[in-house]
Write an enzyme that holds these catalytic residues in place. Structure first.
Site, PDB file in Angstrom:
ATOM      1  NE  ARG A 198     -26.474 -50.894  10.057  1.00 29.04           N
ATOM      2  CZ  ARG A 198     -26.011 -51.724   9.120  1.00 29.04           C
ATOM      3  NH1 ARG A 198     -26.815 -52.650   8.601  1.00 29.04           N
ATOM      4  NH2 ARG A 198     -24.765 -51.624   8.694  1.00 29.04           N
ATOM      5  CB  ALA A 248     -26.050 -52.881  -0.449  1.00 28.65           C
ATOM      6  N   PRO A 274     -26.434 -59.132  -2.038  1.00 30.57           N
ATOM      7  CG  PRO A 274     -25.908 -56.956  -2.656  1.00 30.57           C
ATOM      8  CD  PRO A 274     -27.030 -57.959  -2.684  1.00 30.57           C
ATOM      9  CG  ASN A 275     -21.443 -57.502   0.357  1.00 32.94           C
ATOM     10  OD1 ASN A 275     -20.402 -57.919  -0.131  1.00 32.94           O
ATOM     11  ND2 ASN A 275     -21.966 -56.335   0.025  1.00 32.94           N
ATOM     12  CD  GLU A 320     -37.412 -54.336   2.374  1.00 33.93           C
ATOM     13  OE1 GLU A 320     -38.426 -53.870   1.821  1.00 33.93           O
ATOM     14  OE2 GLU A 320     -36.464 -53.631   2.745  1.00 33.93           O
ATOM     15  CG  HIS A 349     -33.507 -55.327   6.007  1.00 34.43           C
ATOM     16  ND1 HIS A 349     -32.663 -55.331   4.926  1.00 34.43           N
ATOM     17  CD2 HIS A 349     -34.668 -54.765   5.588  1.00 34.43           C
ATOM     18  CE1 HIS A 349     -33.284 -54.794   3.894  1.00 34.43           C
ATOM     19  NE2 HIS A 349     -34.500 -54.447   4.263  1.00 34.43           N
ATOM     20  CE1 TYR A 405     -26.186 -56.374   8.336  1.00 29.85           C
ATOM     21  CE2 TYR A 405     -23.801 -56.230   8.090  1.00 29.85           C
ATOM     22  CZ  TYR A 405     -25.062 -55.738   7.837  1.00 29.85           C
ATOM     23  OH  TYR A 405     -25.224 -54.602   7.077  1.00 29.85           O
ATOM     24  CG  ASN A 457     -31.368 -59.370   3.797  1.00 33.80           C
ATOM     25  OD1 ASN A 457     -31.265 -58.243   3.311  1.00 33.80           O
ATOM     26  ND2 ASN A 457     -30.748 -59.737   4.906  1.00 33.80           N
ATOM     27  NE  ARG A 487     -22.026 -57.410   5.156  1.00 33.47           N
ATOM     28  CZ  ARG A 487     -23.185 -57.066   4.666  1.00 33.47           C
ATOM     29  NH1 ARG A 487     -24.139 -57.960   4.534  1.00 33.47           N
ATOM     30  NH2 ARG A 487     -23.403 -55.838   4.285  1.00 33.47           N
TER      31      ARG A 487
HETATM   32  C1  DQA Z   1     -29.078 -55.720   5.483  1.00 32.57           C
HETATM   33  C2  DQA Z   1     -29.066 -54.205   5.703  1.00 32.57           C
HETATM   34  C3  DQA Z   1     -28.507 -53.496   4.492  1.00 32.57           C
HETATM   35  O1  DQA Z   1     -28.486 -52.086   4.719  1.00 32.57           O
HETATM   36  C4  DQA Z   1     -27.086 -53.958   4.223  1.00 32.57           C
HETATM   37  O2  DQA Z   1     -26.582 -53.342   3.058  1.00 32.57           O
HETATM   38  C5  DQA Z   1     -26.974 -55.437   4.140  1.00 32.57           C
HETATM   39  C6  DQA Z   1     -27.695 -56.237   5.118  1.00 32.57           C
HETATM   40  C7  DQA Z   1     -29.530 -56.481   6.757  1.00 32.57           C
HETATM   41  O3  DQA Z   1     -29.891 -57.640   6.624  1.00 32.57           O
HETATM   42  O4  DQA Z   1     -29.506 -55.919   7.857  1.00 32.57           O
HETATM   43  O5  DQA Z   1     -26.228 -55.973   3.343  1.00 32.57           O
HETATM   44  O6  DQA Z   1     -29.994 -56.029   4.454  1.00 32.57           O
END
Ligand code: DQA
Length: 156
Positions: free
Chosen positions: A115, A85, A18-19, A106, A108, A31, A82, A26
């Site tokens: 964080r 959240a 998501p997002n 995985e 990020h 990011y 990735n 964003r």
């Molecule tokens: C994320 C880190 C997560 O905590 C966050 O909710 C994201 C992006 C990252 O790529 O740094 O949506 O996965």
């Protein structure tokens, strides 16, 4: 040659949670300003140089990600994810990865361990081969290399 056939036969599924469709807009201070389309383009290009196929998928919905992980069985040999959240909340995605038993890395963009404390726990990490966190868009490229190397080491 049998060996080069084996090299070209891997297909990697890249999943974005998501997002991540908002990358570029964003929170660029966290990011970066690279868009998701550009990350996917780079991964497809990197895939060609590694001689693997790369398929990409993004969803803001947990169930859609679970469905795509199930559908990967017999189609993709590795998953680069990735989970956004959902990393910190999703038992369902963790169980899907464990259920299909497809080697998963995985990634990020941000260093989640620098964080907020709620980002320090990953439900996915215990079922992943490994995790890469904190290298911006390059986390995906590093993750793809690590996953392909892992698959090649596992394949006789
Ligand atoms: C994320 C880190 C997560 O905590 C966050 O909710 C994201 C992006 C990252 O790529 O740094 O949506 O996965």
């Amino acid at each position: 040659m049998a060996e080069s056939n084996a090299l070209t036969s891997f297909s990697i599924l890249v999943l974005h949670g998501p997002n991540l469709n908002l990358l570029g807009l964003r929170e660029p201070g966290i990011y970066g300003d690279v868009t998701l389309a550009s990350i996917n383009d780079r991964l497809e290009q990197e895939g060609r140089s590694l001689q693997v196929k790369v398929a990409t998928f993004q969803s803001n919905h947990e169930g859609a990600l679970v469905d795509v992980i199930h559908a990967a069985l017999g189609v993709h040999q590795g998953i680069l994810i990735n989970p956004g959240a959902y990393t910190h909340t999703s038992v369902a995605i963790r169980d899907a990865i464990a259920g299909v038993a497809i080697p998963t890395v995985e990634v990020h963009l941000s260093n989640v361990y620098r964080r907020e404390p709620f980002r320090h726990h990953s439900y996915i990490a215990p079922v992943a081969v490994g995790q890469i966190s904190g290298f911006g868009a390059d986390s995906y490229r590093l993750g793809l290399h690590a996953l392909v190397q892992h698959l090649r080491q596992q394949t006789p």
